[in-house]
Design a protein around this motif. Sequence first.
Motif, PDB file in Angstrom:
ATOM      1  N   GLU A  50       1.007  -1.085   0.017  1.00  9.05           N
ATOM      2  CA  GLU A  50      -0.341   0.066  -0.194  1.00  9.05           C
ATOM      3  C   GLU A  50       0.717   1.196  -0.106  1.00  9.05           C
ATOM      4  OE1 GLU A  50      -3.911  -1.951   2.319  1.00  9.05           O
ATOM      5  OE2 GLU A  50      -2.085  -0.397   3.922  1.00  9.05           O
ATOM      6  N   VAL A  51       1.711   1.136   0.991  1.00  5.68           N
ATOM      7  CA  VAL A  51       2.877   2.456   0.604  1.00  5.68           C
ATOM      8  C   VAL A  51       4.629   1.811   0.099  1.00  5.68           C
ATOM      9  CG1 VAL A  51       4.213   4.145   2.666  1.00  5.68           C
ATOM     10  CG2 VAL A  51       2.164   2.846   2.571  1.00  5.68           C
ATOM     11  N   PHE A  52       4.887   3.148  -0.614  1.00  7.24           N
ATOM     12  CA  PHE A  52       5.709   3.081  -1.831  1.00  7.24           C
ATOM     13  C   PHE A  52       6.827   3.973  -2.133  1.00  7.24           C
ATOM     14  CE2 PHE A  52       2.788   0.156  -3.677  1.00  7.24           C
ATOM     15  CZ  PHE A  52       2.960  -0.849  -2.876  1.00  7.24           C
ATOM     16  N   SER A  53       8.020   4.423  -1.744  1.00  7.59           N
ATOM     17  CA  SER A  53       8.550   5.053  -2.822  1.00  7.59           C
ATOM     18  C   SER A  53       9.574   5.112  -3.780  1.00  7.59           C
ATOM     19  CB  SER A  53       9.582   6.495  -1.794  1.00  7.59           C
ATOM     20  OG  SER A  53      10.078   4.939  -1.638  1.00  7.59           O
ATOM     21  N   TYR A  54       9.209   5.997  -4.643  1.00  6.73           N
ATOM     22  CA  TYR A  54       9.919   6.108  -6.262  1.00  6.73           C
ATOM     23  C   TYR A  54      10.889   7.078  -6.128  1.00  6.73           C
ATOM     24  CZ  TYR A  54      11.500   5.141 -10.631  1.00  6.73           C
ATOM     25  OH  TYR A  54      12.443   4.947 -12.045  1.00  6.73           O
ATOM     26  N   ASN A  55      13.028   6.093  -6.361  1.00  2.60           N
ATOM     27  CA  ASN A  55      13.504   6.771  -7.127  1.00  2.60           C
ATOM     28  C   ASN A  55      14.406   6.284  -8.261  1.00  2.60           C
ATOM     29  OD1 ASN A  55      15.947   5.428  -5.349  1.00  2.60           O
ATOM     30  ND2 ASN A  55      14.875   5.843  -4.369  1.00  2.60           N
ATOM     31  N   SER A  56      15.131   6.618  -8.931  1.00  2.00           N
ATOM     32  CA  SER A  56      16.142   5.843  -9.674  1.00  2.00           C
ATOM     33  C   SER A  56      16.784   4.436  -9.343  1.00  2.00           C
ATOM     34  CB  SER A  56      17.075   6.598 -10.379  1.00  2.00           C
ATOM     35  OG  SER A  56      17.748   7.288  -9.436  1.00  2.00           O
ATOM     36  N   GLY A  57      16.740   4.614  -8.674  1.00  2.00           N
ATOM     37  CA  GLY A  57      17.215   2.850  -7.805  1.00  2.00           C
ATOM     38  C   GLY A  57      16.291   1.934  -7.878  1.00  2.00           C
ATOM     39  N   VAL A  58      15.123   2.149  -7.493  1.00  2.00           N
ATOM     40  CA  VAL A  58      14.625   1.639  -6.559  1.00  2.00           C
ATOM     41  C   VAL A  58      13.406   0.655  -8.294  1.00  2.00           C
ATOM     42  CG1 VAL A  58      11.710   1.702  -6.358  1.00  2.00           C
ATOM     43  CG2 VAL A  58      13.952   2.838  -5.095  1.00  2.00           C
ATOM     44  N   ASP A  59      13.100  -0.284  -8.329  1.00  2.00           N
ATOM     45  CA  ASP A  59      12.304  -1.280  -8.903  1.00  2.00           C
ATOM     46  C   ASP A  59      10.268  -0.921  -9.619  1.00  2.00           C
ATOM     47  OD1 ASP A  59      11.318  -2.802 -10.900  1.00  2.00           O
ATOM     48  OD2 ASP A  59      11.310  -4.517 -10.078  1.00  2.00           O
ATOM     49  N   PRO A  60      10.886  -0.188 -10.416  1.00  2.00           N
ATOM     50  CA  PRO A  60       9.635   0.954 -10.157  1.00  2.00           C
ATOM     51  C   PRO A  60       8.041  -0.692 -10.503  1.00  2.00           C
ATOM     52  CG  PRO A  60       9.933   0.848 -12.735  1.00  2.00           C
ATOM     53  CD  PRO A  60      11.559   0.287 -11.669  1.00  2.00           C
ATOM     54  N   LYS A  61       8.462  -1.732 -10.834  1.00  2.00           N
ATOM     55  CA  LYS A  61       7.271  -2.702 -11.935  1.00  2.00           C
ATOM     56  C   LYS A  61       6.621  -2.879  -9.620  1.00  2.00           C
ATOM     57  CE  LYS A  61      10.083  -4.727 -15.126  1.00  2.00           C
ATOM     58  NZ  LYS A  61      11.462  -3.910 -14.732  1.00  2.00           N
ATOM     59  N   PRO A  62       6.840  -3.311  -9.243  1.00  2.00           N
ATOM     60  CA  PRO A  62       5.242  -3.482  -7.748  1.00  2.00           C
ATOM     61  C   PRO A  62       4.764  -1.780  -7.706  1.00  2.00           C
ATOM     62  CG  PRO A  62       8.019  -4.084  -7.588  1.00  2.00           C
ATOM     63  CD  PRO A  62       8.296  -4.053  -8.505  1.00  2.00           C
ATOM     64  N   ILE A  63       5.394  -0.960  -7.922  1.00  2.00           N
ATOM     65  CA  ILE A  63       4.585   0.197  -7.275  1.00  2.00           C
ATOM     66  C   ILE A  63       3.733  -0.073  -8.759  1.00  2.00           C
ATOM     67  CG2 ILE A  63       4.835   2.685  -7.210  1.00  2.00           C
ATOM     68  CD1 ILE A  63       7.823   2.099  -6.310  1.00  2.00           C
ATOM     69  N   LEU A  64       4.155   0.217  -9.926  1.00  2.00           N
ATOM     70  CA  LEU A  64       2.646   0.078 -10.957  1.00  2.00           C
ATOM     71  C   LEU A  64       1.709  -0.967 -10.842  1.00  2.00           C
ATOM     72  CD1 LEU A  64       6.065   1.129 -13.852  1.00  2.00           C
ATOM     73  CD2 LEU A  64       4.339   1.755 -12.765  1.00  2.00           C
ATOM     74  N   LYS A  65       2.200  -2.164 -10.499  1.00  2.00           N
ATOM     75  CA  LYS A  65       1.250  -3.040 -10.028  1.00  2.00           C
ATOM     76  C   LYS A  65       0.603  -3.317  -9.375  1.00  2.00           C
ATOM     77  CE  LYS A  65       0.774  -7.828  -9.605  1.00  2.00           C
ATOM     78  NZ  LYS A  65       1.526  -9.155  -9.243  1.00  2.00           N
ATOM     79  N   ALA A  66       1.414  -2.536  -8.094  1.00  3.18           N
ATOM     80  CA  ALA A  66      -0.125  -1.969  -7.220  1.00  3.18           C
ATOM     81  C   ALA A  66      -0.739  -0.870  -7.418  1.00  3.18           C
ATOM     82  CB  ALA A  66       0.603  -1.684  -5.654  1.00  3.18           C
ATOM     83  N   ILE A  67      -1.047  -0.088  -8.519  1.00  5.10           N
ATOM     84  CA  ILE A  67      -1.640   1.331  -8.567  1.00  5.10           C
ATOM     85  C   ILE A  67      -2.747   0.446  -9.423  1.00  5.10           C
ATOM     86  CG2 ILE A  67      -1.669   3.594 -10.042  1.00  5.10           C
ATOM     87  CD1 ILE A  67       1.328   4.031  -8.829  1.00  5.10           C
TER      88      ILE A  67
END
Length: 822
Positions: free
Chosen positions: A224-241
């Motif tokens: 439910e809670v995420f932070s994104y920066n260039s060193g983070v894999d975006p796939k789990p965040i995009l999937k959760a959204i």
Amino acid sequence: MDKLKLNAAVELYINNNTNELTLDFELHQGAKERFILHSAKRLKNSYDLFKLNLCGLNDVLISLRDYLLTLQVQIHIDTLDIPEENDFGLVKDLQTGKYFASYQFPKYVNHSFAEKAFLSEEFSTQVDFRGHNLHTDPLIVKITGFHQFKSIAQKLAVYGALNTPNGYTTLVSLPTGGGKSLITQTLAYQKEGLTIVIVPTVSLAIDQVRVAKGIIKSSRIDDEVFSYNSGVDPKPILKAIRNKTAKMLFISPEALINNTEFVDVIKEANSKRYLKNIVIDEAHIVIDWGASFRIDYQCLESWRKKLLLSNPNIRTILLSATFEQRCISILKDFFSSDGKKWIEIRCDSLRHEPRYMLVKSKSYSDKKRKMLDLVRKMPHPMIIYVARPDDAGEIAEYLHLNDIKNVKTFTGLTTGTRRKELIDAWVDDQFDIMVATSAFGVGVDKSDVRTVLHTYIPQNPNAYYQELGRGGRDRLPCLSIMCIYPDDLSIAFGRISKKVMTTEKIVGRWNSMYNSDCSPRKGKLNYIDTSIRPIYSSIDAFDDTPTSDADMNWNIYVLLFLRRFGLIKIHEVIPQSTKYIFVIEISEDALRMNDDHQTEVIDSFRSIELKYYQESFQTMQTAIKRSESYCWSEMFYETYDKVSEYCAGCNSHNAPNESDFVDFPLKIPVDYPFMELAQDQMALFSSTREIIIIPSEKERSVLLNELSRLRISAFISSNENNIDVWMNGMEAISNFIVLNAKDLRELVKKKSYYFFSGLIAVKYSGSTKDIYDLLKFVQSNLSTHSEIKVVHIIDENIYFDWINKAFVDLVNGPVIPVRALI
């Protein structure tokens, strides 16, 4: 904390009698205890670097001085060759053979302030109770487990955000350390949907997620809670959204605007109306930084407007500790529609931690000597603020020549990768002296900075206050020192002319962009290429940005200047490789023709801009000249018109001026908008505005849950002791503010019906007179409003013998049974 035990462990490590020094931060949650542990960690780190020839002996001695003065201990050291005569106040006790630190402050330093900043003495901070009710509500308890707010200011800030109607923008000011993070946490879990929190730095995003995951009571928090920066894999965040499980995303404006994956997934979520809230943390940065080296902050206005076209119910929350009035005017212009659907929850307050010192030098060489002495003798960690990147390099080199080598610089010229490395190392205590320009600071998660040293005069009190505000964010005493010499005033004034471009150059850059073949026109829209070189030949450069970006930055400066004064509208900002395309609409016809009239129009607004900078600098100049007789904080009272007076101490007085402690923290009325009453709420009242319920003890829990189901906006109780009993019986369905009689009177006095309009419940208890007084106050100030319906709750029909009437005789409404609510 057992200081002697800690000192024994440090002593073993420094004397190479053990290879490990274990510092358990998790067990010590107090700010002072954390600072003590970090002091030990900084000593260990500097000693490790010294053994590897990566720093000087003086770096270790500075850390040792800080450690000994903070803990007030002595230590035996065999591994360091500490000179008997040294500049750090380190003295060897000939009887014990151990070293201790004496203050040995320079004469020009306020000794009392400096001692407090070393945290060597016990001190207490005032607690913001003052008879206020600090209860949360059942939904906040369910989300966070918190039963109490930190302060009444935090309570008002949280409900100010939670009460924001769909499609509105709410600006919230709450002092640093006052608990702004609770606003984003409760907002994100108030209802289903996604909350995007725009933060200035990677470290702040990471820390916000860490804090949120430690507070929010959810079994699915990692989904439910995420932070994104260039060193983070975006796939789990995009999937959760996409799966609609994400509730809160912390992200920088650069990633939000430039990362195509996030652009697409947020656009998709918005089209499905899953995006509920946009929160901009440290919102003043939109103005302060967005005009120069954080251009993507300027994209947020058009980005949000595009989202609202398909999802007009998005709520926008702007957060900061203090707002300058000019900043608020621009933010209101950016994030509201002609000033409509705009709310301000102003709990502005000046920082309580800094003690101010102005150190005057006779010459530049005298200033450098004093600066060096301050570095040696004042508490660390320390930020040394300078005006330009060249100044940062010069000071770092000067310290290096004096064997203080573990010093880093951070300016607008520092690359993105290097910035992250520096911030991570700074937070990790790998060095404790940062020489920086204004590019460093906001959002950097290092709470225990003890000294902020200005070696230049900032352009205005607002810029100065933002920089000195890096100190004492752990809410413990710190120092703000300005060390200057006479020429600094003229040098600072000279920088004002660079801050505001001349009319000739604004005209030249605008016409170069507008008339360029690279800036096509489509109907009423103009696609302005910001990489276009101006038609004049002279070179323009920002003090603190790469030369390669100067033309683009100045072009953007021109466009934002025109936008601020309503001469153009910005519909969209499109990132393109290394440049930005501004899609604009011209509002002032004079911009279309390169003639004298165009120049006159631009010059008139340029004069307004220049006057602002000159007058705000004059405020700083006056404070410097009158520092011995007038409170240093007066410049902040003039800059932030909603703050009350506070100064922990300065050149003109040692005792704190604590005037703000007696003030109610809400600075301006919030009488709009009223909460709308729904049909099921209105059905209880028929043609009346108030009703009475006299529940039996057995009916109490049923009544509580029905009030929750009916979405009351406020629960008012005249007896503080009964509130816990009532709150524990309520279901967590929606948010409502809990008030006592004192809070209610304060809010009515402030005409802030925003917090308790709609359906409210008042529970009466206490003496007969207390009940009567509260009833008459509620009827006079609440029941008269058509937007408010009142449920009076009383245990029995009290009789008021001095008027020969009972409670029910005074209420213009029926007594209804509890079952009528079901």
